[in-house]
Scaffold this active site. Sequence first.
Site, PDB file in Angstrom:
ATOM      1  N   ASN A   1       0.876  -1.180   0.000  1.00  0.00           N
ATOM      2  CA  ASN A   1       0.000   0.000   0.000  1.00  0.00           C
ATOM      3  C   ASN A   1       0.910   1.225   0.000  1.00  0.00           C
ATOM      4  O   ASN A   1       1.507   1.551   1.020  1.00  0.00           O
ATOM      5  CB  ASN A   1      -0.887  -0.037   1.258  1.00  0.00           C
ATOM      6  CG  ASN A   1      -1.695   1.238   1.426  1.00  0.00           C
ATOM      7  OD1 ASN A   1      -1.769   2.075   0.519  1.00  0.00           O
ATOM      8  ND2 ASN A   1      -2.308   1.384   2.603  1.00  0.00           N
ATOM      9  N   TRP A   2       1.004   1.881  -1.142  1.00  0.00           N
ATOM     10  CA  TRP A   2       1.953   2.995  -1.272  1.00  0.00           C
ATOM     11  C   TRP A   2       1.435   4.301  -0.706  1.00  0.00           C
ATOM     12  O   TRP A   2       2.161   5.311  -0.706  1.00  0.00           O
ATOM     13  CB  TRP A   2       2.340   3.178  -2.743  1.00  0.00           C
ATOM     14  CG  TRP A   2       3.325   2.159  -3.234  1.00  0.00           C
ATOM     15  CD1 TRP A   2       3.895   1.144  -2.508  1.00  0.00           C
ATOM     16  CD2 TRP A   2       3.863   2.067  -4.560  1.00  0.00           C
ATOM     17  NE1 TRP A   2       4.759   0.432  -3.308  1.00  0.00           N
ATOM     18  CE2 TRP A   2       4.761   0.980  -4.567  1.00  0.00           C
ATOM     19  CE3 TRP A   2       3.684   2.794  -5.732  1.00  0.00           C
ATOM     20  CZ2 TRP A   2       5.477   0.600  -5.709  1.00  0.00           C
ATOM     21  CZ3 TRP A   2       4.386   2.424  -6.866  1.00  0.00           C
ATOM     22  CH2 TRP A   2       5.276   1.336  -6.853  1.00  0.00           C
ATOM     23  N   LYS A   3       0.181   4.326  -0.307  1.00  0.00           N
ATOM     24  CA  LYS A   3      -0.397   5.560   0.275  1.00  0.00           C
ATOM     25  C   LYS A   3      -0.103   6.744  -0.650  1.00  0.00           C
ATOM     26  O   LYS A   3      -0.138   6.593  -1.872  1.00  0.00           O
ATOM     27  CB  LYS A   3       0.120   5.756   1.697  1.00  0.00           C
ATOM     28  CG  LYS A   3      -0.055   4.484   2.526  1.00  0.00           C
ATOM     29  CD  LYS A   3       0.129   4.646   3.992  1.00  0.00           C
ATOM     30  CE  LYS A   3      -0.079   3.292   4.679  1.00  0.00           C
ATOM     31  NZ  LYS A   3      -0.040   3.350   6.106  1.00  0.00           N
TER      32      LYS A   3
ATOM     33  N   HIS B   1      -9.560   1.266   4.755  1.00  0.00           N
ATOM     34  CA  HIS B   1      -8.290   1.422   5.474  1.00  0.00           C
ATOM     35  C   HIS B   1      -8.508   2.380   6.648  1.00  0.00           C
ATOM     36  O   HIS B   1      -9.283   3.339   6.547  1.00  0.00           O
ATOM     37  CB  HIS B   1      -7.215   1.956   4.522  1.00  0.00           C
ATOM     38  CG  HIS B   1      -5.850   1.908   5.121  1.00  0.00           C
ATOM     39  ND1 HIS B   1      -5.407   2.853   6.024  1.00  0.00           N
ATOM     40  CD2 HIS B   1      -4.835   1.017   4.978  1.00  0.00           C
ATOM     41  CE1 HIS B   1      -4.172   2.531   6.410  1.00  0.00           C
ATOM     42  NE2 HIS B   1      -3.812   1.424   5.786  1.00  0.00           N
TER      43      HIS B   1
ATOM     44  N   GLU C   1      -6.814   4.731   7.727  1.00  0.00           N
ATOM     45  CA  GLU C   1      -6.545   6.152   7.423  1.00  0.00           C
ATOM     46  C   GLU C   1      -7.751   6.779   6.728  1.00  0.00           C
ATOM     47  O   GLU C   1      -8.018   7.967   6.891  1.00  0.00           O
ATOM     48  CB  GLU C   1      -5.263   6.269   6.582  1.00  0.00           C
ATOM     49  CG  GLU C   1      -4.033   6.030   7.456  1.00  0.00           C
ATOM     50  CD  GLU C   1      -2.813   5.490   6.719  1.00  0.00           C
ATOM     51  OE1 GLU C   1      -2.774   5.546   5.484  1.00  0.00           O
ATOM     52  OE2 GLU C   1      -1.898   4.994   7.406  1.00  0.00           O
TER      53      GLU C   1
ATOM     54  N   GLU D   1      -5.695  -4.963  10.441  1.00  0.00           N
ATOM     55  CA  GLU D   1      -4.684  -3.922  10.579  1.00  0.00           C
ATOM     56  C   GLU D   1      -4.935  -3.119  11.862  1.00  0.00           C
ATOM     57  O   GLU D   1      -5.691  -2.141  11.843  1.00  0.00           O
ATOM     58  CB  GLU D   1      -4.755  -2.971   9.385  1.00  0.00           C
ATOM     59  CG  GLU D   1      -4.406  -3.609   8.069  1.00  0.00           C
ATOM     60  CD  GLU D   1      -3.666  -2.626   7.170  1.00  0.00           C
ATOM     61  OE1 GLU D   1      -2.626  -2.996   6.630  1.00  0.00           O
ATOM     62  OE2 GLU D   1      -4.112  -1.470   7.057  1.00  0.00           O
TER      63      GLU D   1
ATOM     64  N   GLY E   1       2.375   2.215  10.665  1.00  0.00           N
ATOM     65  CA  GLY E   1       3.315   3.320  10.527  1.00  0.00           C
ATOM     66  C   GLY E   1       4.023   3.679  11.825  1.00  0.00           C
ATOM     67  O   GLY E   1       4.677   4.713  11.921  1.00  0.00           O
TER      68      GLY E   1
ATOM     69  N   SER F   1       3.323  -2.236  10.225  1.00  0.00           N
ATOM     70  CA  SER F   1       4.770  -2.320  10.474  1.00  0.00           C
ATOM     71  C   SER F   1       5.378  -3.665  10.073  1.00  0.00           C
ATOM     72  O   SER F   1       6.263  -4.184  10.760  1.00  0.00           O
ATOM     73  CB  SER F   1       5.091  -1.979  11.940  1.00  0.00           C
ATOM     74  OG  SER F   1       4.699  -0.649  12.224  1.00  0.00           O
TER      75      SER F   1
ATOM     76  N   GLY G   1       2.825  -1.103   4.224  1.00  0.00           N
ATOM     77  CA  GLY G   1       2.931   0.307   3.860  1.00  0.00           C
ATOM     78  C   GLY G   1       4.394   0.670   3.626  1.00  0.00           C
ATOM     79  O   GLY G   1       4.979   0.383   2.571  1.00  0.00           O
ATOM     80  N   GLY G   2       5.016   1.285   4.633  1.00  0.00           N
ATOM     81  CA  GLY G   2       6.372   1.834   4.513  1.00  0.00           C
ATOM     82  C   GLY G   2       7.388   0.918   3.845  1.00  0.00           C
ATOM     83  O   GLY G   2       8.110   1.324   2.929  1.00  0.00           O
TER      84      GLY G   2
HETATM   85  P1  PGA Z   1       2.816   0.220   7.573  1.00  0.00           P
HETATM   86  O1  PGA Z   1       1.333   0.467   6.917  1.00  0.00           O
HETATM   87  O2  PGA Z   1       3.334  -1.057   6.999  1.00  0.00           O
HETATM   88  O3  PGA Z   1       3.610   1.427   7.131  1.00  0.00           O
HETATM   89  O4  PGA Z   1       2.613   0.157   9.035  1.00  0.00           O
HETATM   90  C1  PGA Z   1       0.450  -0.620   6.731  1.00  0.00           C
HETATM   91  C2  PGA Z   1      -0.835  -0.116   6.135  1.00  0.00           C
HETATM   92  O5  PGA Z   1      -1.243   1.010   6.415  1.00  0.00           O
HETATM   93  O6  PGA Z   1      -1.495  -0.847   5.359  1.00  0.00           O
END
Ligand code: PGA
Length: 274
Positions: free
Chosen positions: A30-32, A116, A118, A188, A194, A234, A255-256
Site C-alpha cells: 500500500n503505497w499511500k 483502510h 486512514e 490492521e 506506521g 509495520s 505500507g512503509g
Molecule cells: P505500515 O502500513 O506497513 O507502514 O505500518 C500498513 C498499512 O497502512 O497498510
Amino acid sequence: MINKFFNVFSLNIFMKMGVFFVRKPVIAGNWKMFKTVSESLSFLDKIIPACKSLHKVEIIICPTFLSLAPMAEKAKDTNILLGAQNTHWEKEGAFTGEVSSYLISDLGINYAIIGHSERRGYFQETDEWVNNKIKAALNFNLNPIVCVGESLEERENGQTRKVVETQLAGGLNDIDLNQAGSIIFAYEPIWAIGTGRSATSSDAQEVISFIRRWLSESYNMETAQKVPILYGGSVKPDNIGSLLAEKDVDGVLIGGASLKEDSFIEMVQIANIS
Ligand code: PGA
C-alpha cells in the site's frame, strides 16, 4: 505455506467432502500518498524481473490513482497485480475528486483497498460507506481488500473483537456468500500502522482466526477457509517470516516497507517459500 489452515484432522475431513483449498500467500504493498508516476514505473522496472519466477505468491501493488493506468500498462502479462487504495461506490456522477470502481475496473485492475483505517480516521468513512464501496467494487469485478482493526485504546480496553466484529458486520451487510468469497480481508490494528510497532505474530493469529470463525458463522466454513486474511501494520523483512508462519495469516498488507524495491523483493521472496 501449503494450505496452512489444515491440520491432518481437518484436512481429512475437507478432502472427504471434496473441498480442498490452498490459500496462496498474498503480498500487497500500500503505497499511500507516495511516489510520482516516474518513480512508480521505475520501481516496476526493478521488481518485474526480480519477481518473474516467484509464482507461489500473489503480488499486489496499490499505488496512487495517478500511477494506476501507466503501471497497469507496464505490468500487463507479468505476475504483478495492481489495486486502488480507495473507490467511490457510485458508477459515475458529480463527485469532485472521487474515482469509482467502474472507472478503475476499466484499466484491468484487480483489487481495491476498502476501509483502510486512514480513510476511516482522516476521512470519516463509516461502515455503511465501506459496505457501499465493497458492493460497488464487486459489481465491477474488483476484489476488495477490506481492512478492519482496533485503536490502541480499544485494544487496552479489551474491545478488539467487538470492534472487528462491528466493522465486519457493517461492512458486509447484504453481501452474499458468493460475493464474500471474492474478498480479501486485512487485520490492521491502528496502533501498529506506521508506528514501527508490529503486532506479535500470535496477536495477529489470534484476531485473524477470530475473523475466520466469524466468517464461518456468518457465511459458511467453505467461505471462511477460502478467503485470504492478511495482517498489516509495520511489516518488514525482519518480521514477515514469523507472521506468515502463523496458520491463519495468509499474507501481509505493507505500507512503509513496500516503498523500497529491495525490501519489497525480499519480502516477496520470503513469502514465496513460506
Ligand atoms: P505500515 O502500513 O506497513 O507502514 O505500518 C500498513 C498499512 O497502512 O497498510
